[in-house]
Design an enzyme around this catalytic site. Structure first.
Site, PDB file in Angstrom:
ATOM      1  N   ARG A   1       1.881  12.015 -11.284  1.00 25.47           N
ATOM      2  CA  ARG A   1       0.789  11.635 -12.184  1.00 25.47           C
ATOM      3  C   ARG A   1       1.253  10.738 -13.323  1.00 25.47           C
ATOM      4  O   ARG A   1       0.508   9.916 -13.822  1.00 25.47           O
ATOM      5  CB  ARG A   1       0.239  12.916 -12.818  1.00 25.47           C
ATOM      6  CG  ARG A   1      -1.083  13.332 -12.269  1.00 25.47           C
ATOM      7  CD  ARG A   1      -1.549  14.555 -12.977  1.00 25.47           C
ATOM      8  NE  ARG A   1      -0.418  15.430 -13.317  1.00 25.47           N
ATOM      9  CZ  ARG A   1      -0.530  16.696 -13.663  1.00 25.47           C
ATOM     10  NH1 ARG A   1      -1.703  17.257 -13.711  1.00 25.47           N
ATOM     11  NH2 ARG A   1       0.510  17.444 -13.957  1.00 25.47           N
TER      12      ARG A   1
ATOM     13  N   ASP B   1       9.288  36.830  -4.752  1.00 26.37           N
ATOM     14  CA  ASP B   1      10.137  35.683  -5.077  1.00 26.37           C
ATOM     15  C   ASP B   1      11.385  35.623  -4.196  1.00 26.37           C
ATOM     16  O   ASP B   1      11.850  34.533  -3.847  1.00 26.37           O
ATOM     17  CB  ASP B   1      10.548  35.772  -6.556  1.00 26.37           C
ATOM     18  CG  ASP B   1      11.338  34.559  -7.022  1.00 26.37           C
ATOM     19  OD1 ASP B   1      10.868  33.440  -6.784  1.00 26.37           O
ATOM     20  OD2 ASP B   1      12.423  34.735  -7.618  1.00 26.37           O
TER      21      ASP B   1
ATOM     22  N   HIS C   1      14.037  34.826   1.082  1.00 28.65           N
ATOM     23  CA  HIS C   1      15.486  34.681   1.234  1.00 28.65           C
ATOM     24  C   HIS C   1      16.142  35.903   1.898  1.00 28.65           C
ATOM     25  O   HIS C   1      16.896  35.762   2.862  1.00 28.65           O
ATOM     26  CB  HIS C   1      16.150  34.443  -0.124  1.00 28.65           C
ATOM     27  CG  HIS C   1      15.580  33.272  -0.884  1.00 28.65           C
ATOM     28  ND1 HIS C   1      15.125  32.132  -0.268  1.00 28.65           N
ATOM     29  CD2 HIS C   1      15.410  33.053  -2.217  1.00 28.65           C
ATOM     30  CE1 HIS C   1      14.695  31.273  -1.187  1.00 28.65           C
ATOM     31  NE2 HIS C   1      14.850  31.811  -2.373  1.00 28.65           N
TER      32      HIS C   1
ATOM     33  N   LYS D   1      17.419  40.281 -11.235  1.00 31.34           N
ATOM     34  CA  LYS D   1      17.816  39.326 -12.274  1.00 31.34           C
ATOM     35  C   LYS D   1      18.552  40.079 -13.372  1.00 31.34           C
ATOM     36  O   LYS D   1      18.343  41.284 -13.554  1.00 31.34           O
ATOM     37  CB  LYS D   1      16.572  38.694 -12.901  1.00 31.34           C
ATOM     38  CG  LYS D   1      15.646  38.044 -11.891  1.00 31.34           C
ATOM     39  CD  LYS D   1      15.916  36.581 -11.787  1.00 31.34           C
ATOM     40  CE  LYS D   1      14.948  35.906 -10.857  1.00 31.34           C
ATOM     41  NZ  LYS D   1      15.503  34.744 -10.198  1.00 31.34           N
TER      42      LYS D   1
END
Ligand code: BG6
Length: 481
Positions: free
Chosen positions: A51, A234, A239, A330
């Site tokens: 954009r 996620d 994965h 995490k």
């Protein structure tokens, strides 16, 4: 010893979202490395489409900066200028008419055409439709789409249906960058190019399997996306699921896209329902002045998990009785991704318990220091009787293959070159993604219905205490992080 670099055919690559984070961090620095290695042909053309109101000079400057900082390249690198010359830019309105004709004119007629959708999935349909409407994408063009590919089965089916209105399955490359990692591919080589492992690769000899993807980083900066997603969506749905598939699948009859993906799909479909008490979710807390998860995502009531551990089974003859333990999170103690295949103890020990450790574990380490080791039991050297000790038989690539390993492409580079070659083996097929969501959905639904709240865990720890119990209950324990 690194394999020869074979240039791919001349291509025109259009990157939608060409000034975005992924393009700047991964795609373009990766392409630059392939250019330097000689794999990207001189005549290739890359067009950023976005954009922003850049002209070509400004876009090239932006990408030069990105390559220097994310690719750790000096601005004086002699290949930078010729690479940047391959780069064009088109300002495009993906939901309107602006820019499409300009793009159409830039694309050449005799090259491989690839369109990289490095944008949110809500734009996939608009881009696909306009590429077709303006005859920019043809029947042999390829599109590359990124995760998240949906957030549940229904949205993934919608995305698949949307793309299928404009492209055939053999034109669609769904990226899971874990499949591009060198060790992940090596896992297939180890399993299927050696006679040694396959006869033992079943529940008769394998006690259990641990798949760990531990990260040190938190979710700061990505909170808005992450809090709607969580570790299950996620990381596990994609994965970890892919790693599980490569470990558990039957040997495909050939190393080709359909054969490999058929076998992976069978694994996903054979996954057992996960019992509620076999799932542990966690959320990292603050440490000192450093904020915890809820501050990072700016949602003090968040029930999203930044850690998940679970136990599952593959319901087939090969794996009945061998549990698969998965964990990812995490803000853990360290960055470590590995698959550990823990073999059973020998049926009878002639040395007795006092002799010490026994047993074999095959560890496939993805990061850091990728490599494969096999723990074997040997006699502790020296006098003093028969004492046993476990030592790793090290197949670390850097040592075995020498310094040229540095030239090995990273996951994105490798996968993008596979797109150019038209090889879908390391990309997820639509039915695979849907099957993975179906399994994931049932687990998420379970904890949502129970109103489950993730357990707090200390930042920089090994995760919530309860995850230890998941294995302890079975008289096993996680490998240390
Ligand atoms: C991404 C996830 O797909 O993979 C991130 O969205 C995660 O949350 C990343 O950090 C991990 O990738 P890698 O290659 O660093 O292990």
């Amino acid at each position: 010893m690194v394999s020869r670099v074979i240039p791919v055919d001349p291509f025109d690559l259009v990157i939608f979202g060409g000034s975005g984070d992924l393009a700047r961090r991964k795609i373009l620095p990766g392409l630059f490395r392939r250019f330097v290695s000689g794999q990207m042909p001189e005549s290739a053309q890359i067009i950023g489409a976005a954009r922003s109101d850049f002209d070509e000079v400004q876009y090239r400057a932006l990408i030069k900066d990105a390559i220097c900082s994310f690719g750790e390249i000096k601005a004086s690198h002699p290949d930078l200028a010729p690479f940047l010359e391959r780069l064009g830019y088109v300002r495009i309105d993906v939901r309107g008419d602006g820019g499409w004709q300009v793009l159409e004119k830039k694309i050449r007629s005799d090259t491989v055409r690839v369109f990289y959708f490095s944008v949110g999935p809500s734009l996939f349909g608009d881009i696909a439709q306009r590429l077709r409407q303006h005859r920019i994408a043809l029947n042999d063009s390829r599109i590359v789409v990124e995760k998240p590919f949906g957030r549940d089965l229904i949205s993934a089916q919608d995305l698949n249906n949307t793309l299928a209105r404009h492209f055939n399955e053999d034109q669609i490359y769904r990226i899971d960058h874990y499949l591009g990692k060198e060790t992940v591919q090596n896992l297939m080589a180890v399993r299927f190019a050696n006679i040694l492992f396959e006869p033992l690769w079943n529940s008769q000899y394998i006690d259990h399997i641990q798949i760990t993807v531990a990260e040190k980083v938190g979710v700061d900066g990505r909170g808005e996306y992450y809090d709607k997603s969580g570790a299950m969506r996620d990381m596990v749905q994609n994965h970890l699921m892919q790693l599980l598939c490569l470990i558990a699948m039957e040997p495909p009859s050939q190393f080709n896209p359909e054969a490999v993906r058929d076998e992976k799909l069978k694994v996903i479909r054979a996954l057992d329902q996960v019992e509620p008490h076999h799932v542990v979710r966690g959320q990292y807390g603050p440490v000192g002045d450093a904020p915890g998860y809820r501050d990072h995502v700016d949602n003090l009531a968040s029930r999203t998990e930044s850690y998940i551990a679970l136990k599952t089974n593959v319901k087939n003859w090969r794996w009945a009785g061998t549990p698969f333990y998965l964990r990812t999170g995490k803000r853990l103690k360290q960055r470590l991704s590995e698959i550990a295949v823990v073999f059973k103890d020998p049926p009878h020990s002639i040395f007795g318990k006092v002799a010490g450790a026994q047993g074999n574990t095959l560890v496939i380490r993805l990061q850091p220091d990728e490599g494969i080791t096999m723990d074997v039991t040997i006699k502790e050297p020296g006098p003093g009787g028969m004492r046993l000790v476990n030592v790793p038989l090290d197949m670390t690539f850097a040592e075995a293959l020498g310094p040229t390993l540095e030239d090995v492409p990273d996951a994105y580079e490798r996968l993008i070159m596979d797109v150019m070659r038209g090889n879908q083996t390391l990309f997820m097929r639509g039915d695979e993604v849907e099957a993975a969501w179906k399994w994931t959905d049932s687990i998420i639904e379970g904890w949502e219905n129970r109103g489950d709240v993730p357990k707090p865990y200390d930042s920089h720890s090994a995760g919530p205490q309860d995850s230890l119990m998941l294995l302890n209950r079975d008289n096993r324990k996680w490998r240390s992080l």
